[in-house]
Enzyme design. Structure first.
Site, PDB file in Angstrom:
ATOM      1  N   SER A  38      50.267  44.264  57.947  1.00 29.79           N
ATOM      2  CA  SER A  38      49.835  44.792  56.653  1.00 29.79           C
ATOM      3  C   SER A  38      50.935  44.524  55.644  1.00 29.79           C
ATOM      4  O   SER A  38      52.091  44.832  55.901  1.00 29.79           O
ATOM      5  CB  SER A  38      49.631  46.303  56.737  1.00 29.79           C
ATOM      6  OG  SER A  38      48.401  46.599  57.257  1.00 29.79           O
ATOM      7  N   CYS A  79      51.061  47.933  60.167  1.00 32.97           N
ATOM      8  CA  CYS A  79      50.823  46.649  60.810  1.00 32.97           C
ATOM      9  C   CYS A  79      50.052  46.883  62.099  1.00 32.97           C
ATOM     10  O   CYS A  79      50.326  47.844  62.809  1.00 32.97           O
ATOM     11  CB  CYS A  79      52.155  45.981  61.181  1.00 32.97           C
ATOM     12  SG  CYS A  79      53.206  45.704  59.757  1.00 32.97           S
ATOM     13  N   HIS A 103      55.410  52.202  59.808  1.00 34.34           N
ATOM     14  CA  HIS A 103      55.550  50.947  60.541  1.00 34.34           C
ATOM     15  C   HIS A 103      54.910  51.111  61.896  1.00 34.34           C
ATOM     16  O   HIS A 103      55.160  52.090  62.598  1.00 34.34           O
ATOM     17  CB  HIS A 103      57.031  50.597  60.727  1.00 34.34           C
ATOM     18  CG  HIS A 103      57.682  50.161  59.466  1.00 34.34           C
ATOM     19  ND1 HIS A 103      57.421  48.953  58.886  1.00 34.34           N
ATOM     20  CD2 HIS A 103      58.581  50.772  58.674  1.00 34.34           C
ATOM     21  CE1 HIS A 103      58.128  48.837  57.776  1.00 34.34           C
ATOM     22  NE2 HIS A 103      58.845  49.929  57.620  1.00 34.34           N
TER      23      HIS A 103
END
Lengths: 389, 628
Positions: free
Chosen positions: A223, A197, A155
């Protein structure tokens, strides 16, 4: 007459071939790297982040299939999905739904596991500053002819990547780590892939040469994950890595696909986010860099009946053989660091040429240490030239 | 200079306050009511959404196959229940053991403060049976609970059957990360309270139970199942628990998500969701649902077996199966799949549910308002009290000579004090007389026959409410009330002089404890009377008889007793089951006795709140009204 013509044709053909082989011999060493390494990192824990572990394991699988051995792969997985209590199929990690492909298998070697995957350990692996007790499997023992593949997933956000739900690595830190690697000549070329992301923010700050970077999404984009498996109850893969894996399945050790093909993986229609890449720091043309330069460990073998003359440069040295005694450098160990002298010194160190006088104990220790370091590295470089690897 | 320290500005503000006090109060009141009503209007609500990341956006595939077998087990359970005339403990133990659970039982007994309304029993004795499914690979640190009550008669047999069917199915799966406890409790809430107290090693209500032999770690979530028919047309979710506490909204969101996925009709408060929010009937439907939820919370009683879990910070809800006259029926397999899906999602939890709201009102299962949106309505109503208090304070402060009079009068309050105390005392006596006169009229429904015994019991309850609740964990308000009461009774000497005249007033005869209760009430009123001694000067303005009569009438209408009566009728209207006056009256009496019983059994706070706070304040108004 005909036989003569044929013979002359054969002779010219052979000579042409030998010329070709000599040319091909030149192409053998065109990429500049002699060994391959891979650092694959999954940074998230918890059962619902199953897909990050599956991402990393599928890249690991591809990289291993294309030839990089486990001794040259540093695999860091932040959580154990295969043996998680919630896994309905224990000891498996699937990347395709309906349990088509188990990427865990029984020959997976995880080097950093669980809570060992921290920002500090990751940076230490990259820069090589590990305590002497670290085993070889946990070290990145690359040199200046190594091509390294670094793959990060987890993340992330604008300018950071989250490790283990408790800390972050910023893009500045990562850029500085790569600069340290460059200064210590720890890589020849480096390919950096990130699937999080806002992944493009992570390569914005790179400033070291010979870096190529790919990301799964631009700043401000997320993402997305690819497909859930209803029996397991989680998403199995992220989109970018899923399509990357599909692309890599078509690559075999002899394929000539280059980086431009890699940039086309997962367009916006498939990925929903816009993948990005950065090649301005890469000194070669990306079209000339093969996929296998980074993802595989390729030893080129070509069988030929011809003799290729590789000894031309050595002849020149033979002519200077007589003068060799005069030019020969003698090698010896550097003097041991006189620690006791340094500690009891009150003023500037007389041993260090061109050193700056600094007040305080640290200042006194640093110049001699610096001097020591430089002599050691020069020594190493000198010896290495003797053994091509 | 600041706003309040500048004398000119302050005088202007104060003038504004005193001049416009009544209009501002009216405006505030109407704004508060309008705000609350507006909450049910759909554009002002939020759609429910899953906040917990671990419970995730992905669904699992539910594969529970054995609905019919579960119903057969339920029928077996019913037969055994009828044979033993209570809980078929041995059969349940044997069945759970054959399904591979670790089975334990717990005995409990409880002496009720006064006999129960419909069963007329003093002592409740029972056994809880529970089986623990251990997680195959996980440590025994966390647990989930699925419970079904064992009720007498023909109720909840299918619930127990489905519970046992699910137990068998769950036992064959390897993906459980938490232990699952399957509990069948006897006597509904009493049994559940005994089990919870035994599990958490607390004893808040004075119940007698045997210690639990098996435990499963800290409970993360619990579901209680009530299913009385083989097929259902809808599933109702009950959220309100003890003292109006609600589980985390994520539990309701989870239920709703699975209802939508599986395609079962789901309701809350027994009301179906409507799509026409912009029509009048649609809006009134939403208002009714929300008002029902607010009233159920206000009653303070747990509306399902789940209500007692909430006190231990365990998120719990009750799922009721309703079989009404609709065409589309859902069978037991589908209900089992819904529960399986919910438990698989709860299994993924890493921490207790805490991401979503704890205080909310739902106008339907898909729309809610959180406390940040509904509290301003109550805030506006509270502002009225503040404004009135400021107004009184300003008026008190303004005339200097009057304050001296007030001080002098307070010292002489003992002689007019008798008169001021007699009126509310008479009311108290009538209230107790009401309690005592009731049994001859409604003997079979409310209290047991002996009026004397009942008065003693009621007064015992009052006392118990006062000082017995002192050992309840978490009942701070009642504790304060309880501890304060004997203290006040002891601290005032003047009370003894006033009370000899009270003897003939008590209907039940010279019972020492009754006198004590009355004395306690009297002394409290005495203290309040002292405090409001200076207020009488203000109320002397409103001394005209017709106005007094009107105020007295309004006061009677707004009394706690009448408000409760009206709300009982209103509640029945909201539930679309209106009752006749006599039935409503019976219901009202049962509500009062149930409130007292709830307080004694589970520590509900509504009864002590009303008896010790609302009621004396109301009596004080009488004091103000009839001051000479």
């Amino acid at each position: 007459m005909k036989i003569l013509g044929l013979l002359s044709l054969l002779a010219t053909h052979l000579s042409a071939n030998s010329v070709n082989i000599e040319e091909n011999a030149g192409q053998f060493f065109s990429s500049g790297h002699t060994n391959n390494w891979a650092v694959l990192v999954c940074t998230s824990r918890f059962w619902f982040n199953y897909r990050h572990v599956a991402n990393t394991l599928s890249v690991y699988r591809s990289v291993k299939r294309l030839g990089i051995p486990d001794s040259h792969i540093v695999l860091m997985l932040a959580d154990d999905m295969a043996c998680n209590h919630r896994n309905p199929k224990p000891a498996t990690v699937f990347s395709h739904k309906n349990m088509e492909l188990n990427v865990y298998g029984d020959d997976v070697e995880v080097d950093y596991r669980g809570y060992e995957v921290t920002v500090e350990n990751f940076l230490r692996v990259l820069t090589g500053r590990l305590p002497p007790s670290t085993p070889r499997s946990k070290r990145l023992l690359s040199d200046d002819r190594s091509n390294i593949l670094i793959y990060l997933t987890g993340h992330g956000g604008n300018g950071f990547l989250k490790f283990q739900d408790s800390e972050e690595i910023s893009n500045v830190e990562l850029a500085d780590a790569f600069q340290q690697m460059w200064q210590k000549r720890r890589y020849n070329e480096l390919l950096f892939i990130i699937d999080t992301c806002q992944g493009a923010s992570m390569y914005e700050r790179f400033y070291s040469p010979n870096l190529m970077a790919l990301a799964s999404s631009q700043v401000g984009e997320d993402s997305l994950s690819h497909q859930p498996d209803l029996a397991i109850g989680v998403h199995l893969m992220d989109r970018y890595t899923f399509y990357l894996l599909e692309f890599l399945e078509d690559i075999h050790p002899a394929s000539k696909s280059n980086m431009n093909d890699l940039f086309k993986v997962c367009p916006k229609s498939q990925c929903v986010s816009t993948p990005g890449h950065r090649t301005d720091l890469f000194l070669r043309d990306p079209g000339s860099a093969l996929i296998t330069d980074f993802f595989g460990s390729v030893r080129k073998v070509e069988i030929t009946m011809e003799t290729v003359n590789l000894t031309d440069p050595i002849e020149q040295v033979e002519q200077n053989f007589v003068n060799e005694d005069l030019q020969k450098e003698s090698y010896s160990y550097v003097d041991q660091l006189p620690v006791s002298e340094i500690i009891h010194q009150t003023l500037a160190g007389e041993d260090a040429p061109g050193s700056i006088v600094a007040v305080g104990g640290n200042g006194l220790v640093m110049p001699p240490v610096f001097h020591f370091y430089f002599t050691v590295t020069r020594h190493d470089v000198a010896t290495r030239q003797e053994e091509p690897d | 200079m600041g706003l309040l320290s500048d004398p000119n500005r302050r005088r202007a503000l104060i003038g504004l306050l005193t001049r416009l006090n009544a209009p501002i109060c009216v405006v505030c009141y109407m704004a508060g009511v309008a705000w609350f009503m507006g909450l049910a209007f759909e554009p002002f609500t939020l759609r429910t959404y899953m906040s917990e990341n671990a419970m995730g956006s992905t669904m699992v595939e539910e594969r529970f196959p054995a609905g019919e077998r579960a119903l057969a087990t339920g029928r077996e359970f019913a037969a055994h229940k009828k044979k033993t005339g209570g809980m078929p403990v041995d059969w349940l133990v044997k069945t759970m053991q054959s399904r591979g659970l670790e089975v334990f039982t717990q005995r409990f007994s409880r002496r009720l403060p006064f006999p129960d309304e419909d069963k007329e029993r003093y002592m409740v004795k029972g056994t809880n049976v529970y089986g623990i499914l251990r997680a195959p690979r996980a440590p025994r640190t966390e647990a989930l609970v699925l419970s079904a009550p064992c009720t007498a008669g023909d109720h909840n047999n299918q619930a127990v059957g489905l519970l046992l069917g699910l137990a068998q199915y769950f036992r064959n799966q390897v993906y459980w990360a938490k232990d699952i406890i399957f509990l069948v409790n006897e006597h509904d809430l009493i049994g559940m309270q005994a089990w919870l107290e035994g599990y958490h090693h607390t004893n808040t209500t004075g119940m007698d139970w045997s210690p639990l032999q098996g435990r499963g770690g800290s409970i993360q979530a619990a579901l209680s199942l009530e299913l009385s028919s083989d097929v259902v047309t809808s599933l109702d979710l009950v959220l309100e628990g003890l003292n109006g506490q609600l589980p985390n909204l994520d539990l309701a969101n989870l239920f709703y998500a699975f209802c939508q996925k599986i395609g079962v009709l789901c309701t809350t408060q027994g009301k179906l969701q409507r799509n026409d929010w912009d029509s009048v009937s649609g809006y009134s439907h939403a208002v009714q649902t929300m008002m029902l939820m607010a009233m159920k919370q206000a009653s303070g009683r747990p509306w399902g077996d789940h209500g007692l879990f909430l006190r231990y910070h365990i998120e719990a809800a009750t799922i009721k199966g309703i079989n009404s006259f609709r065409q589309y029926k859902t069978d037991a397999t589908t209900v089992g799949r819904l529960l399986e899906g919910m438990y698989r999602k709860l299994n993924n939890l890493l921490e207790r549910l805490h991401q979503s709201y704890f205080f909310y009102l739902m106008s339907s299962l898909s729309h809610f308002v959180s406390i940040g949106y509904y509290m301003p309505a109550f805030g506006l109503l509270g502002v009225i009290l503040l404004l009135r208090a400021l107004d009184l304070w300003v008026q008190l402060a303004s005339p200097p000579p009057r304050t001296e009079d007030g001080v002098v009068d307070a010292e002489q309050v003992s002689s007019p004090g008798v008169l001021s105390v007699l009126t509310p005392l008479a009311v108290v006596l009538t209230a107790i007389a009401v309690y005592t006169l009731l049994p001859p009229a409604t003997r079979a429904r409310v209290f047991y026959c002996n009026p004397v015994c009942d008065v003693r019991r009621v007064s015992l309850c009052l006392l118990k409410a006062a000082d017995g609740s002192g050992h309840g964990a978490g009942l701070e308000g009642a504790e304060a009330g309880g501890r304060a009461l004997p203290g006040r009774a002891a601290g005032l000497h003047r009370a003894h002089q006033l009370l000899p005249g009270l003897h003939p007033g008590s209907h039940a005869g010279a019972r020492g404890r009754l006198r004590h209760a009355q004395r306690a009430k009297v002394t409290r009123l005495q203290r309040l009377g002292d405090r409001c001694g200076s207020v009488r000067s203000l109320t002397s303005r409103s001394s005209s008889p017709p106005r007094r009569v009107l105020s007295a009438f309004v006061l009677v209408v707004l009394s706690p007793a009448c408000t409760l009566l009206f709300s009982v009728f209103f509640f029945q209207e909201l539930q679309e089951m209106p009752v006749s006056f006599l039935d409503g009256w019976m219901l009202y009496l049962s509500v009062i006795s149930q409130g007292i019983l709830d307080h004694a059994l589970y520590g509900s706070l509504v009864y002590p709140l009303v008896a010790l706070l609302v009621y004396p304040c109301w009596l004080l108004f009488w004091n103000i009204l009839f001051w000479k």
